[in-house]
Design a protein around this motif. Structure first.
Motif, mmCIF file in Angstrom:
data_model
loop_
_atom_site.group_PDB
_atom_site.id
_atom_site.type_symbol
_atom_site.label_atom_id
_atom_site.label_comp_id
_atom_site.label_asym_id
_atom_site.label_seq_id
_atom_site.Cartn_x
_atom_site.Cartn_y
_atom_site.Cartn_z
ATOM 1 N N VAL A 64 -30.193 32.652 19.649
ATOM 2 C CA VAL A 64 -30.720 31.437 20.261
ATOM 3 C C VAL A 64 -30.774 30.310 19.228
ATOM 4 C CG1 VAL A 64 -32.712 30.406 21.421
ATOM 5 C CG2 VAL A 64 -32.027 32.741 21.970
ATOM 6 N N ALA A 65 -31.067 30.650 17.982
ATOM 7 C CA ALA A 65 -31.112 29.641 16.923
ATOM 8 C C ALA A 65 -29.746 28.972 16.759
ATOM 9 C CB ALA A 65 -31.547 30.284 15.610
ATOM 10 N N GLU A 66 -28.666 29.761 16.784
ATOM 11 C CA GLU A 66 -27.320 29.195 16.665
ATOM 12 C C GLU A 66 -27.007 28.305 17.860
ATOM 13 O OE1 GLU A 66 -24.741 32.455 14.150
ATOM 14 O OE2 GLU A 66 -25.346 32.988 16.186
ATOM 15 N N LEU A 67 -27.443 28.738 19.036
ATOM 16 C CA LEU A 67 -27.202 27.946 20.234
ATOM 17 C C LEU A 67 -27.901 26.593 20.148
ATOM 18 C CD1 LEU A 67 -25.792 28.123 23.007
ATOM 19 C CD2 LEU A 67 -27.921 29.052 23.939
ATOM 20 N N LEU A 68 -29.133 26.603 19.679
ATOM 21 C CA LEU A 68 -29.889 25.353 19.562
ATOM 22 C C LEU A 68 -29.313 24.443 18.469
ATOM 23 C CD1 LEU A 68 -33.542 26.685 19.940
ATOM 24 C CD2 LEU A 68 -32.213 25.405 21.622
ATOM 25 N N GLU A 69 -28.811 25.050 17.401
ATOM 26 C CA GLU A 69 -28.229 24.269 16.313
ATOM 27 C C GLU A 69 -26.844 23.738 16.661
ATOM 28 O OE1 GLU A 69 -29.050 23.425 12.905
ATOM 29 O OE2 GLU A 69 -31.038 23.623 13.810
ATOM 30 N N GLY A 70 -26.172 24.402 17.604
ATOM 31 C CA GLY A 70 -24.822 23.989 17.961
ATOM 32 C C GLY A 70 -23.791 24.385 16.931
#
Length: 254
Positions: A64-70
């Motif tokens: 989820v962190a990667e998704l939020l960071e893009g």
């Protein structure tokens, strides 16, 4: 103030989706949203509901962190466990325990407890009347356990409000832990306007089913014990399933 770059987010989702070999429609089906919603995300026109972040990340094999960071992150760039825990707490807060039915009405809880106990009393009466080892016992136990389990969900555990994306998209399926509801037929969709009707239909059906099943078995065994012992389960199977599905479908019909 933390904000998400919609364009960067959408481009990253599109890139990861293509790497997974998924079309927009296939990704949408995994998330139970429309392909138009996925298209809007990828074009940077909108963002998914917060309750979709974890399913979207799992579908793309991301955190989820990667998704939020893009972008993809290395372990040394961020403590991913801490980021995941933070998002997890936010998701848990957005669907808090106060939304569960059992917290809303003590009277409703007592009413279901009455139905539950009455159905157990009916079963005890049948136990005293029907000989032990009777072949129809397994069938009755199966139907009754399923009815009671669905009743406990609709009366006590059901969420009283759906996530916002149900109102923004046409979705006919609902997953809540082990509970699965799929009304994938023309003219039906779940949203917060008809969800109370769906809940009510499930409550009425479960109460009627738990109370009437033992009575139907008793009448069948009294009128035709030989036939009922062999075919009783099949005779009740179709009416039992139809009596559950039809009210739920009508409640969800647009």
């Amino acid at each position: 103030m933390f904000s998400i770059d919609k364009t960067q987010f959408g481009g990253f989702v599109a890139l990861c989706r293509k790497e997974k070999g998924l079309t927009q429609k296939q990704l949408a089906q995994r998330l139970y949203v429309s392909d138009k919603a996925v298209s809007k995300w990828e074009r940077g026109l909108s963002l998914p509901d917060i309750s979709l972040l974890q399913p979207l990340a799992q579908a793309l094999d991301l955190s989820v962190a990667e998704l939020l960071e893009g972008r993809r992150l290395q372990n040394q760039e961020m403590k991913l466990e801490q980021a995941e825990a933070l998002v997890g707490r936010a998701l848990s807060f957005s669907l808090s325990k106060s939304e569960r039915a059992w917290r809303q009405s003590r009277r409703r809880n007592l009413l279901w407890a009455g139905f539950f106990l009455l159905s157990c009393l009916e079963i005890l009466c049948l136990v005293r009347w029907i000989p032990a080892g009777f072949p129809a016992w397994a069938d009755l136990a199966t139907y009754q356990c399923l009815s009671l389990g669905l009743g406990c969900y609709f009366w006590l555990a059901v969420r009283l409000r759906l996530p916002q994306y149900y109102d923004e998209n046409r979705i006919s399926a609902y997953y809540d832990g082990p509970f699965r509801l799929n009304l994938n037929l023309a003219g039906s969709a779940l949203n917060n306007k008809n969800w109370p009707r769906v809940i009510r239909a499930g409550q009425i059906w479960s109460a009627a089913s738990t109370l009437l099943l033992p009575l139907f078995y008793a009448v069948g065994l009294w009128l035709a014990p030989g036939f009922w012992s062999l075919w009783g389960a099949l005779v009740l199977l179709l009416p039992w399933m139809v009596s559950l599905f039809v009210p739920l479908y009508r409640a969800a019909k647009l």
